[in-house]
Enzyme design. Structure first.
Site: not given
Length: 681
Positions: A288, A245
Site C-alpha cells: 500500500h 496496518e
C-alpha cells in the site's frame, strides 16, 4: 424544523442519531460535520463519474442488480443515456438534475484529482475515490480544500469504497457474494483483509451492517475514528471490526477514542481488531502507498499494545473474526443500560484468539531511515546533497564537532498536511527518538513565526534561528517543487550557523508514473542500487520484497494487507517467510506464474505458500495459474495452496485433482501448518 437524514431504507431525525457528537463544536461547521454522510443505505442516490468507462459500466451493472440506487452518471462532453440512466457532461449539472447523495469516481489516477475537486465544488455529500497511485501532493491540495468546507466527505483514495449490506448500497468494487445483511460494522485500511473479514462474519452467521474501507493511501479522506463514530450511533451495528496496518497514527487515535467510549458508555459495543505488518521489513513500503513508517510514527506492535490497553480483542488472522465476534456478542445486549466492567468480556477471550508477536532479530528493530522504501523514489545521499546545494543550503562534511539533530519536511498524516519534523536526538542508531511534528498549511506554506518553537525544541542557540529558517525554507521549497514525501536531513550547529551534514530524500514516484511530472527527479533513480528480483517483479506490477534472515517459506498473496498478514500469521504459527509478495488485488494466471518465477530465484525457499482470497480474483483462475506455473517452470518444490472466496470450491477441486505435488486447503491454520512441515523437512 428538524432536517431529516435517511438511514438505510428509513428516515431518522438527526437528533435521534446524535449528529452533534460528530462535530468538535456545536457552533463552528467543519469537515468533521460530514461524518454523518457515511451512513449510506437503500435511500442513497448514487452517481458515477467516468460512467461510460469499461470498469464503471461493469461495476454499475453489478451494483444495480444488487439493489444500489444508481440514478445516473457523468462523462465529460457526453449527454444522453447510459445503461438506461441519465448521462450528463458535468458533475454540477448532475447535482442540479439528479440530486445525488454520493458519487463513485471511476477514472484513472491522473484524472482522479480533477474529478474529486469537481465533486467538492458541486457539494456532493459523499465522494468515493477508488483510484490507486494518485500523487500525494494532489491529495495534500484536496485535503486543504476539504478542511475549509462542511458539505462533502471523502472516502479513499486507494480504497475499495463503502458498502451497506443492509441497504444493498455499494459504492466501490467490493466482492458482493461475500456480503450478508447483519450486525457487524467494519472499518479497514486493507481491501483483501476486509473481504476475508466479511466472509468470516458471514460464515459465522453474523453478517454486516456497514463496511467502510478507508484505504491504504498516505492521506485517506476518512479515518478509523470517523468510522467508529458512525458505528457508535448506528442501531444496526452491534459489533465492530477495525483492520489496520503499519503507517501513520490512526490506530493510536482509534485506541484513545475507544478508551473514552468505553468509559462513558454503560454497555459499549464489542470491538475486535487486526494490525498488519508486525513482521514488515523495516523501512519498506509494504504494498500500500501508505504502508510505511515515517519519523516519529509507531510500529505495528505499538498499535497492537494501545488497542489491547483500550480493551480491544486482537486477532492475528481475519478468518478468526467471525468466531471471535460471535463470542463477544454473546455478552452484549443491544439497548441494555446495565453497567459492565470495561474490557472484561473482551480480555477474557483475547489470548485464545492470538498470541503476541515480538521481534526476534535485530534487523526487525532497525529504524526506518536505515533502509530504503520501494514504490516511492529514494535517491543516493550525494544526489540529495547536490539538490540542497542547488537550493543554496549550507552543506558540509561532518567534522566531528557539534551535536547531530534531525530536521525534515514530511507529511503529518493526522493533520493531513505537510509538516516540519524535528528531533534533538544525537544517537545515530535512533535518530527518530523524540521526533516532533510541526504541521503547516499546504496552500499557505510554512509560517516563519514557528521557527522559534522549532529552534527551542532542537535545543539550538538563539543566534542560529536565522540560519535555521533559511534551511527550513529551502527544504520546504524543494518539498513542494519536487513533490517529495520526506526530505530528512541531519544538521549541526556551529557558532550560530546551521549546516546540513547528511540527507535522506524520498519523492513520490506516483507523480511521474501517473502524470509524468517530475521526470528530472525520477531520472535520479539508480536501479543498480536495488535488488534484481524486486526490479524484475516490478515490471509485471508485482510487489516483491525479500525478507532478511533464514526464512524458507515463499509467499504468494493477492493484496498488500493480506500479504502482510500472511507473513505475520506464519510467524505466529512458528514458520518463517522468505518474502512479501503482493500480486495485486486482481491477480491473473500470468501474474501467478511470474510470481513463482521470482520466488524460485531465492535458494532459501523450500516450499511455496499461495494464500489467495478471491474477491475480485477468481479461485479457479488462480488454481489454473498455479498449474500453468508448474508445467512451464518445471517446478520441483512443493506448493501449499489456500483459496477462499469467489469460486473457492472450483479452485480447490482443480488443485486436488491435478496429480501434482500440490496441497489444497481452505483453512489458513491448516495450510500454514502444512507449509511449515514441508519447509522443515
Amino acid at each position: 424544523m428538524i432536517r431529516q437524514l435517511r438511514v438505510r431504507g428509513r428516515s431518522a431525525p438527526l437528533k435521534h442519531i446524535h449528529v452533534s457528537s460528530f462535530s468538535t463544536s456545536a457552533r463552528h461547521c467543519s469537515y468533521e460535520d460530514t461524518i454523518a454522510n457515511l451512513k449510506i443505505g437503500a435511500h442513497t442516490r448514487v452517481i458515477f463519474q467516468g460512467f461510460t468507462g469499461r470498469q464503471a459500466t461493469a461495476n454499475a451493472k453489478e451494483s444495480l442488480a444488487w439493489g444500489t440506487n444508481i440514478v445516473g452518471g457523468v462523462t465529460p462532453g457526453k449527454n444522453g443515456e447510459h445503461l438506461g440512466l441519465p448521462l450528463l457532461p458535468t458533475v454540477r449539472e448532475a447535482m442540479e438534475k439528479l440530486k445525488p447523495d454520493a458519487t463513485g469516481i471511476y477514472v484513472a489516477a491522473h484524472q482522479a484529482p480533477g474529478a474529486i475537486e469537481e465533486a467538492i465544488e458541486a457539494e456532493i455529500p459523499l465522494i468515493v475515490a477508488v483510484a490507486e497511485h494518485i500523487p500525494v501532493h494532489d491529495m495534500l491540495r484536496i485535503h486543504s480544500m476539504l478542511k475549509t468546507q462542511s458539505k462533502c466527505r471523502l472516502v479513499g483514495a486507494n480504497a475499495p469504497g463503502i458498502i451497506s449490506a443492509i441497504g444493498k448500497c455499494r459504492i466501490g468494487f467490493q466482492p458482493l457474494p461475500c456480503f450478508m445483511p447483519g450486525r457487524v460494522g467494519i472499518v479497514a485500511k486493507s481491501g483483501t483483509l476486509s473481504y476475508e473479514s466479511v466472509a468470516s462474519t458471514t460464515r459465522a452467521g453474523l453478517g454486516q451492517s456497514l463496511c467502510i474501507s478507508v484505504g491504504g493511501d498516505v492521506l485517506p479522506g476518512t479515518n478509523f475514528v470517523d468510522g467508529l463514530k458512525v458505528f457508535e450511533h448506528d442501531d444496526d451495528t452491534e459489533g465492530i471490526l477495525l483492520i489496520g496496518e503499519i503507517g501513520g497514527t490512526a490506530e493510536l487515535d482509534a485506541a484513545e477514542w475507544i478508551k473514552d467510549y468505553r468509559k462513558r458508555t454503560p454497555n459499549p459495543k464489542p470491538i475486535a481488531a487486526l494490525i498488519g505488518g508486525v513482521r514488515a521489513a523495516p523501512g519498506r513500503i509494504m504494498g500500500h502507498a501508505g504502508a510505511f513508517v515515517l519519523p516519529g510514527e509507531p510500529d505495528a506492535l505499538t498499535k497492537v499494545k494501545h488497542l489491547e490497553d483500550a480493551g480491544v480483542t486482537i486477532v492475528n488472522h481475519p478468518g478468526k473474526f467471525g468466531e471471535a465476534m460471535k463470542g463477544l456478542l454473546s455478552n452484549y445486549r443491544p439497548g441494555s443500560t446495565r453497567s459492565a466492567t470495561p474490557g472484561a468480556s473482551q480480555r477474557r477471550s483475547m489470548h485464545t484468539i492470538s498470541r503476541r508477536i515480538r521481534p526476534t532479530t535485530r534487523s526487525q528493530a532497525l529504524r526506518p531511515s536505515t533502509m530504503v522504501h520501494k514504490r516511492n523514489l529514494y535517491i543516493r545521499e550525494n544526489l540529495a546533497l547536490n539538490l540542497l546545494r542547488e537550493s543554496n543550503i549550507n552543506v558540509s562534511e561532518y567534522s566531528g564537532q557539534g551535536n547531530k539533530r534531525l530536521l525534515a519536511v514530511g507529511i503529518d498524516r493526522k493533520n493531513l498536511s505537510p509538516c516540519i519534523i524535528a528531533s534533538p536526538a544525537s544517537d545515530p542508531e535512533q535518530p527518530h527518538v523524540g521526533a516532533k511534528k510541526f504541521p503547516f498549511d499546504y496552500r499557505k506554506g510554512f509560517d516563519p513565526s514557528s521557527t522559534q518553537e522549532i529552534a527551542e525544541y532542537l535545543q539550538l542557540d538563539q543566534s542560529a534561528k536565522e540560519s535555521l529558517l533559511k534551511v527550513i525554507n529551502g527544504l520546504v521549497d524543494l518539498f513542494m517543487q519536487k513533490e517529495a514525501f520526506l526530505l530528512e536531513t541531519t544538521i549541526v550547529e556551529q557558532a550560530g550557523d546551521v549546516k546540513v551534514v547528511g540527507a535522506h530524500f524520498g519523492f513520490d514516484d506516483a507523480a511521474f508514473r501517473s502524470t509524468k511530472r517530475q521526470a528530472d527527479v525520477h531520472a535520479l533513480r539508480r536501479t543498480e542500487d536495488e535488488d534484481a528480483q524486486e526490479l524484475e517483479a516490478e515490471k509485471d506490477g508485482i510487489v516483491y520484497i525479500k525478507l532478511a534472515g533464514d526464512g524458507n517459506i515463499g509467499t504468494l498473496v493477492n493484496g498488500a494487507g493480506l500479504a502482510m498478514n500472511t507473513v505475520d500469521a506464519l510467524a505466529d504459527a512458528g514458520g518463517k517467510a522468505a518474502n512479501f509478495l503482493d500480486t495485486g488485488g486482481k491477480a491473473t494466471s500470468e501474474t501467478v506464474k511470474k510470481s513463482f518465477q521470482v520466488i524460485l530465484q531465492d535458494p532459501r525457499v523450500k516450499v511455496i505458500f499461495v494464500n489467495i482470497f478471491g474477491g475480485l480474483t477468481l479461485g479457479d483462475m488462480i488454481a489454473n495459474g498455479v498449474l500453468l506455473a508448474f508445467k512451464e517452470l518445471e517446478m520441483r518444490l512443493p506448493v501449499v495452496v489456500r483459496i477462499r472466496g469467489t469460486n473457492e470450491k472450483e479452485g480447490q477441486k482443480i488443485i486436488a485433482e491435478s496429480g501434482l505435488p500440490l496441497h489444497a486447503f481452505d483453512d489458513f491454520e491448516e495450510a500454514a501448518a502444512k507449509a511449515i512441515e514441508l519447509a522443515n523437512r
